[in-house]
Design a protein around this motif. Structure first.
Motif, PDB file in Angstrom:
ATOM      1  N   LYS A 181      51.363  33.340  63.632  1.00 23.56           N
ATOM      2  CA  LYS A 181      49.917  33.397  63.443  1.00 23.56           C
ATOM      3  C   LYS A 181      49.201  34.278  64.460  1.00 23.56           C
ATOM      4  CE  LYS A 181      49.614  28.791  61.335  1.00 23.56           C
ATOM      5  NZ  LYS A 181      49.022  27.430  61.417  1.00 23.56           N
ATOM      6  N   GLU A 182      49.762  34.421  65.644  1.00 23.48           N
ATOM      7  CA  GLU A 182      49.068  35.161  66.695  1.00 23.48           C
ATOM      8  C   GLU A 182      49.727  36.497  67.031  1.00 23.48           C
ATOM      9  OE1 GLU A 182      46.252  34.145  67.669  1.00 23.48           O
ATOM     10  OE2 GLU A 182      46.270  32.083  66.952  1.00 23.48           O
ATOM     11  N   LEU A 183      51.057  36.514  67.124  1.00 22.47           N
ATOM     12  CA  LEU A 183      51.745  37.726  67.583  1.00 22.47           C
ATOM     13  C   LEU A 183      52.005  38.723  66.451  1.00 22.47           C
ATOM     14  CD1 LEU A 183      54.319  36.295  70.161  1.00 22.47           C
ATOM     15  CD2 LEU A 183      52.033  37.215  70.563  1.00 22.47           C
ATOM     16  N   VAL A 184      52.571  38.240  65.348  1.00 22.03           N
ATOM     17  CA  VAL A 184      52.967  39.151  64.261  1.00 22.03           C
ATOM     18  C   VAL A 184      51.788  39.968  63.729  1.00 22.03           C
ATOM     19  CG1 VAL A 184      53.882  39.268  61.914  1.00 22.03           C
ATOM     20  CG2 VAL A 184      55.000  37.811  63.618  1.00 22.03           C
ATOM     21  N   PRO A 185      50.602  39.367  63.460  1.00 21.54           N
ATOM     22  CA  PRO A 185      49.481  40.209  62.985  1.00 21.54           C
ATOM     23  C   PRO A 185      49.118  41.329  63.946  1.00 21.54           C
ATOM     24  CG  PRO A 185      48.999  37.891  62.600  1.00 21.54           C
ATOM     25  CD  PRO A 185      50.244  37.933  63.451  1.00 21.54           C
ATOM     26  N   ARG A 227      48.111  37.154  76.767  1.00 17.81           N
ATOM     27  CA  ARG A 227      46.700  37.217  76.411  1.00 17.81           C
ATOM     28  C   ARG A 227      46.099  35.812  76.342  1.00 17.81           C
ATOM     29  NH1 ARG A 227      45.749  42.284  73.896  1.00 17.81           N
ATOM     30  NH2 ARG A 227      47.042  43.785  75.064  1.00 17.81           N
ATOM     31  N   ALA A 228      44.766  35.768  76.446  1.00 12.96           N
ATOM     32  CA  ALA A 228      44.070  34.475  76.502  1.00 12.96           C
ATOM     33  C   ALA A 228      44.202  33.703  75.201  1.00 12.96           C
ATOM     34  CB  ALA A 228      42.595  34.705  76.835  1.00 12.96           C
ATOM     35  N   TYR A 229      44.126  34.390  74.068  1.00 13.75           N
ATOM     36  CA  TYR A 229      44.173  33.662  72.794  1.00 13.75           C
ATOM     37  C   TYR A 229      45.538  33.021  72.559  1.00 13.75           C
ATOM     38  CZ  TYR A 229      46.359  37.982  71.046  1.00 13.75           C
ATOM     39  OH  TYR A 229      47.187  39.058  70.858  1.00 13.75           O
ATOM     40  N   VAL A 230      46.606  33.628  73.097  1.00 10.82           N
ATOM     41  CA  VAL A 230      47.926  33.010  72.983  1.00 10.82           C
ATOM     42  C   VAL A 230      48.002  31.770  73.873  1.00 10.82           C
ATOM     43  CG1 VAL A 230      50.400  33.352  73.350  1.00 10.82           C
ATOM     44  CG2 VAL A 230      49.021  35.198  72.390  1.00 10.82           C
ATOM     45  N   GLU A 231      47.408  31.847  75.058  1.00 10.46           N
ATOM     46  CA  GLU A 231      47.396  30.693  75.958  1.00 10.46           C
ATOM     47  C   GLU A 231      46.575  29.551  75.357  1.00 10.46           C
ATOM     48  OE1 GLU A 231      48.632  28.582  79.150  1.00 10.46           O
ATOM     49  OE2 GLU A 231      49.231  30.631  78.605  1.00 10.46           O
ATOM     50  N   VAL A 232      45.454  29.891  74.716  1.00 12.57           N
ATOM     51  CA  VAL A 232      44.634  28.863  74.057  1.00 12.57           C
ATOM     52  C   VAL A 232      45.413  28.218  72.920  1.00 12.57           C
ATOM     53  CG1 VAL A 232      42.571  28.491  72.647  1.00 12.57           C
ATOM     54  CG2 VAL A 232      42.436  29.906  74.696  1.00 12.57           C
ATOM     55  N   ALA A 233      46.117  29.027  72.131  1.00 10.47           N
ATOM     56  CA  ALA A 233      46.919  28.476  71.038  1.00 10.47           C
ATOM     57  C   ALA A 233      48.020  27.574  71.565  1.00 10.47           C
ATOM     58  CB  ALA A 233      47.518  29.614  70.210  1.00 10.47           C
TER      59      ALA A 233
END
Length: 216
Positions: free
Chosen positions: A121-125, A102-108
């Motif tokens: 912070k991104e995957l577990v939630p 996903r884009a937000y993971v790539e941005v992170a």
């Protein structure tokens, strides 16, 4: 019999919840690690899961329970957990393989966040609905597995669990002598527990699936 069912139902539910908790922790850790980091770890986990799912889990649990001397409730949970982590691991891994693109993971990742930070912070939630749904499903499977092992006489002999109650019905010929209440009481309680878990699973599935939320 009424007191035995009340006490035994609580013990069986404890074994199911403990097994589900152990399975959820182990399966989530392995599934996230394999799905996110990939490489040889993902290859090994995929191989173990694929091979493990082809082997009847009850056969493995029976062999382990026979090998263990003096099995108790905690050991029973560990025996069932030895095979029940396979499905949650496959589910979590497949979700992580999708989420990490996903884009937000790539941005992170581009912002300098490390792998552990991205996971926490991104995957577990985003994985929480699937983890909860897996927890409920595993609880039902663990209760059924523990009852099956105990009905074969492989459970804790001193604890009046639902499975050991059924084992005593078989051992002492409760059906033959027409003592139907010996078998009816645990069967009714097992049915009620599974109906409750099924309804909870429907609710968690609706929580995890946006399509179901929109149709509801």
């Amino acid at each position: 019999m009424f007191l035995r069912i009340l006490h035994g139902g609580r013990i069986s539910l404890f074994v199911g919840l403990l097994t589900a908790l152990l399975t959820a922790i182990f399966g989530t850790l392995i599934g996230i690690s394999a799905g996110y980091f990939g490489g040889w770890l993902d290859a090994v986990v995929r191989l173990v899961v694929d091979v493990g799912l082809t082997i009847p889990s009850l056969l493995i649990m029976v062999l382990i329970a026979i090998a263990v001397q003096g099995i108790d409730l905690w050991m029973m949970a560990l025996v069932i957990s030895s095979t029940s982590w396979l499905w949650p691991t496959r589910t979590i891994r497949s979700q992580v393989l999708t989420l990490k693109e996903r884009a937000y993971v790539e941005v992170a990742r581009l912002s300098g966040m490390r792998g552990i930070e991205i996971i926490l912070k991104e995957l577990v939630p985003n994985l929480l609905p699937f983890i909860i749904a897996s927890l409920v499903t595993t609880t039902a499977s663990a209760i059924l597995a523990s009852i099956g092992l105990e009905a074969l006489g492989l459970g804790p002999p001193d604890d009046p669990t639902l499975g050991m109650t059924i084992h005593r019905v078989i051992t002492y010929g409760g059906v033959i002598i027409w003592s139907w209440w010996w078998l009816l009481a645990p069967t009714i309680l097992i049915t009620l527990v599974f109906i409750a878990l099924y309804l909870i699973n429907l609710g968690t599935d609706e929580l995890a699936n946006p399509t179901l939320r929109r149709t509801a």
